[in-house]
Design an enzyme around this catalytic site. Sequence first.
Site, short mmCIF file in Angstrom:
data_model
loop_
_atom_site.label_atom_id
_atom_site.label_comp_id
_atom_site.label_asym_id
_atom_site.label_seq_id
_atom_site.Cartn_x
_atom_site.Cartn_y
_atom_site.Cartn_z
N TRP A 257 -38.65 -14.68 64.70
CA TRP A 257 -37.55 -15.49 64.58
C TRP A 257 -36.78 -14.95 65.69
CZ3 TRP A 257 -37.78 -19.32 61.09
CH2 TRP A 257 -38.51 -19.18 60.09
N HIS B 228 -31.33 -24.12 58.94
CA HIS B 228 -31.91 -22.78 59.00
C HIS B 228 -33.04 -22.99 57.82
CE1 HIS B 228 -28.40 -20.71 60.98
NE2 HIS B 228 -28.94 -21.68 61.95
N ILE C 214 -37.14 -19.40 55.73
CA ILE C 214 -35.63 -19.51 56.13
C ILE C 214 -35.41 -18.49 57.07
CG2 ILE C 214 -33.54 -18.63 55.14
CD1 ILE C 214 -35.23 -18.67 52.01
N CYS C 215 -34.70 -19.11 58.27
CA CYS C 215 -34.27 -18.25 59.42
C CYS C 215 -32.95 -17.69 59.12
CB CYS C 215 -34.11 -19.33 60.45
SG CYS C 215 -33.78 -18.52 62.14
N LEU C 216 -32.99 -16.43 58.67
CA LEU C 216 -31.86 -15.74 58.28
C LEU C 216 -32.28 -14.16 58.42
CD1 LEU C 216 -29.12 -15.55 56.73
CD2 LEU C 216 -30.40 -15.25 54.55
#
Length: 153
Positions: free
Chosen positions: A146, A83, A90-92
Amino acid sequence: MPPLLLHSRRLQKELADLQRNPPHGIQVIDADDLSKWIVEIHGAEDSIYAGESWRLQLKFPHDYPMEAPEVIFLAPTIPEHPHIYSNGHICLSILYDGWTPALTTSSVCLSLLSMLSSCTAKERPPDDDRYVRRVGMNANPKKSNWLFHDDKV
């Protein structure tokens, strides 16, 4: 109370808390500019990242805490994680759609440390090359669209 004053007070309190009582594995490196901090995160002992450390940059918008900070890992040591893109993005979800003003910089750092600690394989997201080519190295990750579909890592 004017929004900017509220923003500054909240950031000053969060910074003081993070400097006085940092969570294990997290350390403020530079916060001379209240709107941009550098924080170091150390890989948890019992994880595949044990012994590694990385720097995060947190940029705070004028309407923080109503809007999430911009958070990226800084080169040259960006963790390999499914991620985390090679440009530091950051894919959060809590950094975007899942943000709530109840979250703090400390809780964001702990979430990232937890995300890293639960990872079982060092690898980039499958679309890393395509994403980095499309957005570049210095783009604001908050301008990306996202899709949050994997809560395992």
